[in-house]
Scaffold this motif. Sequence first.
Motif, short mmCIF file in Angstrom:
data_model
loop_
_atom_site.label_atom_id
_atom_site.label_comp_id
_atom_site.label_asym_id
_atom_site.label_seq_id
_atom_site.Cartn_x
_atom_site.Cartn_y
_atom_site.Cartn_z
N THR A 187 0.84 -1.20 0.00
CA THR A 187 0.00 0.00 0.00
C THR A 187 0.87 1.26 0.00
O THR A 187 2.06 1.21 0.32
CB THR A 187 -0.92 0.01 1.23
OG1 THR A 187 -0.10 -0.21 2.39
CG2 THR A 187 -1.93 -1.11 1.14
N ILE A 188 0.25 2.38 -0.36
CA ILE A 188 0.97 3.66 -0.38
C ILE A 188 1.45 3.95 1.04
O ILE A 188 0.65 3.92 1.98
CB ILE A 188 0.04 4.78 -0.88
CG1 ILE A 188 -0.45 4.46 -2.30
CG2 ILE A 188 0.74 6.14 -0.82
CD1 ILE A 188 -1.56 5.39 -2.79
N ASP A 190 2.37 5.53 4.57
CA ASP A 190 1.67 6.58 5.31
C ASP A 190 2.30 7.96 5.15
O ASP A 190 1.61 8.98 5.16
CB ASP A 190 1.65 6.23 6.81
CG ASP A 190 0.68 5.10 7.10
OD1 ASP A 190 -0.21 4.85 6.25
OD2 ASP A 190 0.81 4.46 8.17
N ARG A 196 -0.77 10.38 -1.90
CA ARG A 196 -2.17 10.14 -1.51
C ARG A 196 -3.10 11.19 -2.10
O ARG A 196 -4.18 10.87 -2.59
CB ARG A 196 -2.29 10.11 0.02
CG ARG A 196 -1.70 8.82 0.59
CD ARG A 196 -1.53 8.89 2.09
NE ARG A 196 -1.13 7.58 2.57
CZ ARG A 196 -1.98 6.61 2.88
NH1 ARG A 196 -3.28 6.81 2.80
NH2 ARG A 196 -1.52 5.43 3.27
N TYR A 199 -3.30 10.38 -5.75
CA TYR A 199 -4.05 9.14 -5.97
C TYR A 199 -5.55 9.40 -5.89
O TYR A 199 -6.32 8.94 -6.75
CB TYR A 199 -3.63 8.08 -4.93
CG TYR A 199 -4.34 6.76 -5.13
CD1 TYR A 199 -3.81 5.78 -5.97
CD2 TYR A 199 -5.56 6.50 -4.50
CE1 TYR A 199 -4.47 4.58 -6.18
CE2 TYR A 199 -6.23 5.31 -4.71
CZ TYR A 199 -5.68 4.34 -5.54
OH TYR A 199 -6.34 3.16 -5.75
N ASP A 200 -5.97 10.16 -4.89
CA ASP A 200 -7.40 10.45 -4.75
C ASP A 200 -7.92 11.20 -5.98
O ASP A 200 -9.04 10.95 -6.45
CB ASP A 200 -7.65 11.28 -3.48
CG ASP A 200 -7.47 10.44 -2.22
OD1 ASP A 200 -7.44 9.19 -2.33
OD2 ASP A 200 -7.36 11.02 -1.13
#
Lengths: 212, 212
Positions: A187-188, A190, A196, A199-200
């Motif tokens: 996963t990406i 934290d 992030r 990505y969104d």
Amino acid sequence: MKLYNWQFAPNCRRVRMFVLEKKLDLPSIEEVVGSGLRLLPAYVDRWPHAMVPMLETDQGARIGEAMAICRYFEDLHPEPNLMGRDALEKATVEMWERRAYDEGMIGTAEVFRNSHPDFVDRGLPGALDRVPQIPALIERGRGRVARFYRKCEAQLKSNDWIAGSRFTVADITTLCAMDFAIFNGMTIPDDCASIRRWYDRVNSRPTAAASQ
Amino acid sequence: MKLYNWQFAPNCRRVRMFVLEKKLDLPSIEEVVGSGLRLLPAYVDRWPHAMVPMLETDQGARIGEAMAICRYFEDLHPEPNLMGRDALEKATVEMWERRAYDEGMIGTAEVFRNSHPDFVDRGLPGALDRVPQIPALIERGRGRVARFYRKCEAQLKSNDWIAGSRFTVADITTLCAMDFAIFNGMTIPDDCASIRRWYDRVNSRPTAAASQ
């Protein structure tokens, strides 16, 4: 025109998302992966490169390699431009697209291909003879993806999109590679806040869902 | 304009041969590999991707990845065309160029990187942390190159050049990959007569010698 496809394959998704971003209808699609995640023998007979995706034109020409298919559509339908307008932008898009493929996509593929029980003795795509899995590639692939995340984080800290100031095919390959990584448990991180946010933004494009 | 270069590296040679085929002078060249076949620390500081080739333009833009650099020159100097004229030719050139890279070049790199004593703990280019060599990749790489030779033989049996009827960048990448394979002991198989004819033709171009 027909797209020979494996719906799950990230390299096929690159093409589908590209076509949808061009606001074109998807070509007619033929699924060519059957039980045990094996290419159907009839497909391999016609296309001994034994990989997906492959585009067959109405004139019967066959184009393999996701980016070659995308370039075909870019030339036929130049707008919206997804591969760069001038020399420097074209080069920058190509640089990031190749990195996303070589590091993100291939890194993840090393993990997937060398650990999945359906790929025992099929460690490489396109090889019809026996290619044993190499367990050491699982860790090496994870390291590749980790470095790719760091590289993208640094880039996206000062750029809205992977290749600079606008959405291009480099974002498509990066999204497909990252979704493949996420599926494989990578996963990406934290602390990658810039990824992030990006990505969104990419993932909320209608073509991201429609290409899955 | 400056090309950051490792004279031995096949990926740098792809760019040098491409530029020479365009009948351009080579950019000013800076060698960035020192003792132990290591990138000079000053280069890695400036270019954390830590790979060659890299082109720095007069305006200070930096382009990595051999094909991204070639595309930059193709756009600035369209003739002689080396990347395809219409949609289908562009796609065909890209398909074969990517195959030559993914199968011929990376297959050979797997052999070279995982066996050469100078690359212990540097099993992948561009990784600054420790990446152990994986001896099983030597055999896997040899298989990849063997399959690549078979694929090229089939293609060259009915085509004068790798991507069809004329010389393109796909021939450049294939030549650079095959010379790298030959250097690593994977010579053109005796029964590949079509490759041998093509190889003699490409290798006798003045740019083949001048790019070495």
